[in-house]
Design a protein around this motif. Structure first.
Motif, PDB file in Angstrom:
ATOM      1  N   GLU A  74       0.808  -1.217   0.000  1.00 23.48           N
ATOM      2  CA  GLU A  74       0.000   0.000   0.000  1.00 23.48           C
ATOM      3  C   GLU A  74       0.844   1.272   0.000  1.00 23.48           C
ATOM      4  O   GLU A  74       0.312   2.370  -0.188  1.00 23.48           O
ATOM      5  CB  GLU A  74      -0.941   0.016   1.220  1.00 23.48           C
ATOM      6  N   GLU A  77       1.919   1.485  -4.081  1.00 19.76           N
ATOM      7  CA  GLU A  77       0.831   1.350  -5.033  1.00 19.76           C
ATOM      8  C   GLU A  77      -0.175   2.474  -4.834  1.00 19.76           C
ATOM      9  O   GLU A  77      -0.113   3.235  -3.877  1.00 19.76           O
ATOM     10  CB  GLU A  77       0.140  -0.017  -4.882  1.00 19.76           C
ATOM     11  N   GLY A  78      -1.137   2.586  -5.761  1.00 16.97           N
ATOM     12  CA  GLY A  78      -2.157   3.618  -5.652  1.00 16.97           C
ATOM     13  C   GLY A  78      -1.543   5.008  -5.723  1.00 16.97           C
ATOM     14  O   GLY A  78      -0.704   5.290  -6.583  1.00 16.97           O
ATOM     15  N   LYS A  79      -1.914   5.884  -4.805  1.00 20.99           N
ATOM     16  CA  LYS A  79      -1.405   7.256  -4.838  1.00 20.99           C
ATOM     17  C   LYS A  79       0.072   7.333  -4.492  1.00 20.99           C
ATOM     18  O   LYS A  79       0.729   8.345  -4.744  1.00 20.99           O
ATOM     19  CB  LYS A  79      -2.209   8.148  -3.889  1.00 20.99           C
TER      20      LYS A  79
END
Length: 329
Positions: A74, A77-79
């Motif tokens: 997390e 990944e993502g923002k």
């Protein structure tokens, strides 16, 4: 996530020397496979089951029990997904060698300053950076003078010519780097530059295995003032170069405006070595791509006094021998 060896099950790491994934236990190359583990404030190491404490901004770390390197999904990944990175080009052994070569002439550094045990504690860290691209329109108006001096007979003459100076330049800046880490000192991160952007690649978590990492902990707009200051400084220098050759220049107007901008997020490699001596930390930072070193060697007063004492003893002995020889003559 972590990467394990298909052959022996051990943790596979990225080797800067081999430019690929490498198992330090069975010496196999390219035998890595991605495995998932649990993540959270306290992480359970999927290899040994030990509890690994994870800092607020940690993106990759090492298990203190089995030495496996863990990457937290997390936080990459993502923002927090980096768009690009420069993988480490310099391994730990080469970094040790570079430090020893740079500081080998520091006669009065503490004895264990560059010892193997101390240097083994250095960490390779992927530091988060924001990269800024600017398209700028630069305008300059000023008044320049050129002075000519000559002699005729016993008289000296001076001629001053005045010129109107005007420059209109479009200057593009690409990938102005600003670190997005609270822990890393801004002045040091600027000194450790430049990086060679020809080795930038798309982000791959495999490159992180074997190293520590942070996710960005300052947003792009919090640190953009530093990027703009660097851009303004360089644009001013380029403008100045364009009207070099005058004896004097008086600025009437200078305007540097941004027509367009882009921002990207990525990771850059830095080795960090902290030497603690007499209750004080001496940090050293090494560019993990170019090998550039930033840091100041500690000074050992005890070693200096011992050296001075030895020198004095030798000098006293020489004087005593001279007196004996002169007495015999």
């Amino acid at each position: 996530m972590y990467f394990r060896c298909k052959n022996c099950g051990a943790n596979v790491i990225y080797s800067p020397e081999k430019h690929g994934m490498y198992c330090p236990y069975c010496d196999s190359e390219g035998s890595d496979e991605r495995a998932e583990g649990q993540t959270g404030e306290l992480t359970i190491c999927p290899t040994c089951g030990g509890e690994v404490e994870v800092g607020e901004h940690t993106a990759a770390t090492q298990c203190p029990y089995c030495s496996s390197f863990l990457i937290f999904n997390e936080r990459v990944e993502g923002k927090y997904a980096p768009g690009m990175m420069i993988p480490f080009q310099m391994g730990k052994e080469k970094c040790k060698q570079s430090l020893r070569e740079k500081f080998r002439k520091c006669r009065f550094a503490p004895t264990d300053f560059l010892s193997e045990a101390r240097l083994n504690g250095m960490q390779g860290i992927y530091v988060p950076y924001w990269f800024y691209d600017y398209k700028t329109a630069c305008r300059f108006q000023g008044e320049g003078t050129k002075i000519r001096v000559w002699r005729s007979g016993d008289k000296e003459y001076t001629e001053t010519s005045v010129y109107a100076i005007q420059r209109d330049m479009d200057i593009d800046f690409e990938k102005i780097p600003v670190d997005a880490s609270i822990q890393m000192p801004d002045d040091v991160m600027e000194l450790i530059a430049p990086f060679q952007y020809g080795q930038i690649v798309d982000f791959k978590p495999e490159f992180m295995s074997g190293f520590y990492a942070e996710k960005y902990n300052m947003d792009w707009d919090e640190v953009e003032n530093r990027a703009r200051a660097l851009m303004q400084e360089d644009a001013g220098k380029l403008l100045k170069q364009s009207y070099a050759g005058y004896n004097t220049v008086r600025t009437l107007r200078e305007d540097i405006s941004v027509r367009d901008s882009r921002i990207a997020y990525g990771l850059l490699p830095v080795w960090k070595y902290i030497y603690r001596y007499k209750e004080q930390d001496y940090p050293f930072y090494v560019n993990g791509q170019t090998g550039k070193i930033v840091g100041t060697a500690p000074f050992s007063g005890t070693k200096f006094l011992a050296y001075a004492g030895t020198l004095w003893a030798c000098l006293t002995m020489v004087l005593a021998l001279l007196q004996i020889l002169l007495g015999l003559i």
